[in-house]
Design an enzyme around this catalytic site. Structure first.
Site, PDB file in Angstrom:
ATOM      1  N   HIS A 193       0.860  -1.193   0.000  1.00 58.38           N
ATOM      2  CA  HIS A 193       0.000   0.000   0.000  1.00 58.38           C
ATOM      3  C   HIS A 193       0.894   1.241   0.000  1.00 58.38           C
ATOM      4  O   HIS A 193       1.973   1.231   0.612  1.00 58.38           O
ATOM      5  CB  HIS A 193      -0.912  -0.014   1.232  1.00 58.38           C
ATOM      6  CG  HIS A 193      -1.998   0.992   1.156  1.00 58.38           C
ATOM      7  ND1 HIS A 193      -1.786   2.315   1.479  1.00 58.38           N
ATOM      8  CD2 HIS A 193      -3.297   0.897   0.770  1.00 58.38           C
ATOM      9  CE1 HIS A 193      -2.927   2.983   1.285  1.00 58.38           C
ATOM     10  NE2 HIS A 193      -3.854   2.149   0.862  1.00 58.38           N
TER      11      HIS A 193
ATOM     12  N   GLU B 108      -3.556   2.085  -7.619  1.00 56.46           N
ATOM     13  CA  GLU B 108      -3.936   3.187  -6.729  1.00 56.46           C
ATOM     14  C   GLU B 108      -2.974   4.357  -6.925  1.00 56.46           C
ATOM     15  O   GLU B 108      -1.925   4.414  -6.260  1.00 56.46           O
ATOM     16  CB  GLU B 108      -3.860   2.732  -5.271  1.00 56.46           C
ATOM     17  CG  GLU B 108      -4.778   1.596  -4.932  1.00 56.46           C
ATOM     18  CD  GLU B 108      -5.196   1.641  -3.465  1.00 56.46           C
ATOM     19  OE1 GLU B 108      -6.398   1.664  -3.216  1.00 56.46           O
ATOM     20  OE2 GLU B 108      -4.311   1.679  -2.586  1.00 56.46           O
TER      21      GLU B 108
HETATM   22  C1  PEP Z   1      -6.880   2.913   0.179  1.00 53.55           C
HETATM   23  O1  PEP Z   1      -6.769   2.901   1.393  1.00 53.55           O
HETATM   24  O2  PEP Z   1      -6.315   2.061  -0.505  1.00 53.55           O
HETATM   25  C2  PEP Z   1      -7.703   3.941  -0.460  1.00 53.55           C
HETATM   26  C3  PEP Z   1      -7.894   3.889  -1.739  1.00 53.55           C
HETATM   27  O3  PEP Z   1      -8.217   4.897   0.377  1.00 53.55           O
HETATM   28  P1  PEP Z   1      -9.327   6.020  -0.017  1.00 53.55           P
HETATM   29  O4  PEP Z   1     -10.492   5.280  -0.620  1.00 53.55           O
HETATM   30  O5  PEP Z   1      -9.642   6.670   1.260  1.00 53.55           O
HETATM   31  O6  PEP Z   1      -8.695   6.910  -1.028  1.00 53.55           O
END
Ligand code: PEP
Length: 261
Positions: free
Chosen positions: A94, A166
């Protein structure tokens, strides 16, 4: 048709009592759908109680992280080997781990390998920072993070790995910058292209790719509609049972539309 995967990352929120309360609310509000798999990633402390309290037919559990060695003098750590009976999935790499805990590409590679060896599907998070993006380095970052993380994963095991794209600049921004579906499509296509280069066409089609970054019940559908997007990784909105239930419903509606189309 693959099930849509909805993962709620509770991050470092909720003590065990609060976690049990939210789990109870989720039970009441999230419907079970045969075409949607719902995964909750609470803190390690809550994994044991939630493994008893949650209906396993409705929810699966994920760890938010773990240590790659199976056991030893690693004070403060919990290994994938210790978690193997509790969780189906573990989030690995992450951006919070990469940024605040300086996790290297090689450590993340070892975690992916350890998760798979312990029968846990790693949800490997990859994505560029704003600076990478402004420098035009998005593809290079995806390439480097992906190829290093998967370097000990064989073609027999690659479909156990879930990849969550992400972009760091889109995480927990909500009112701020949002990722545009077109940018996400390009990234998802590039991830599948890289999997094809490494493991061939079949693996590239089979591997599950998620999107994560400030997803809410209002926009989840826009990401889930993208070609080759198999689900979403949800942070803040997963702490709100109305929103999280709404995201699960969006996923089910879309699957239904696809099924009847
Ligand atoms: C995450 O924790 O991977 C994430 C995408 O958080 P958020 O949805 O708060 O952006």
């Amino acid at each position: 048709m693959k099930k849509t995967l909805i993962v709620g990352n509770w991050k470092m929120h909720l003590n065990t009592h609060q976690a049990s309360l939210l789990a109870h609310r989720l039970h009441q509000h999230v419907a079970a759908h045969h075409d949607v798999e719902v995964v909750i990633a609470p803190s390690n402390l809550s994994l044991q109680p939630l493994s008893v309290e949650l209906d396993r037919r409705k929810f699966r559990l994920a760890a938010q992280d773990a240590y790659p060695k199976d056991e030893g003098a690693f004070t403060g750590e919990v290994s994938f080997a210790m978690l193997r009976d509790l969780v189906h999935y573990a989030i690995v790499g992450h951006s919070a781990r990469r940024i605040y805990f300086n996790e290297s590409l090689e450590l993340i590679r070892d975690k992916v390998e350890s998760a798979v060896r312990n029968d846990i599907s790693p949800i490997l998070c990859i994505g560029e920072t704003k600076q990478d993006r402004d420098n035009g380095e998005t593809k290079q970052v995806i390439h480097d993070q992906l190829t290093t993380a998967l370097s000990n994963i064989t073609s027999d095991d690659i479909t156990k790995v879930v990849i969550a794209y992400e972009p760091v600049w889109a995480i927990s921004t909500f009112d701020g910058e949002k990722a545009k579906p077109d940018d996400m499509q390009r990234a998802i296509d590039y991830i599948r292209f890289q999997i094809k280069e490494l493991y061939g066409e079949r693996a590239a089609l089979a591997v599950r790719v998620l999107y994560g970054g400030s997803v809410t019940d209002h926009d989840a559908g826009a990401y889930l509609r993208l070609k080759g997007c198999n689900g979403v990784l949800v942070g803040a909105a997963s702490l709100n049972f109305h929103q999280f239930a709404g995201i699960v419903e969006s996923a089910h509606r879309l699957q239904h539309e696809r099924g009847v189309a």
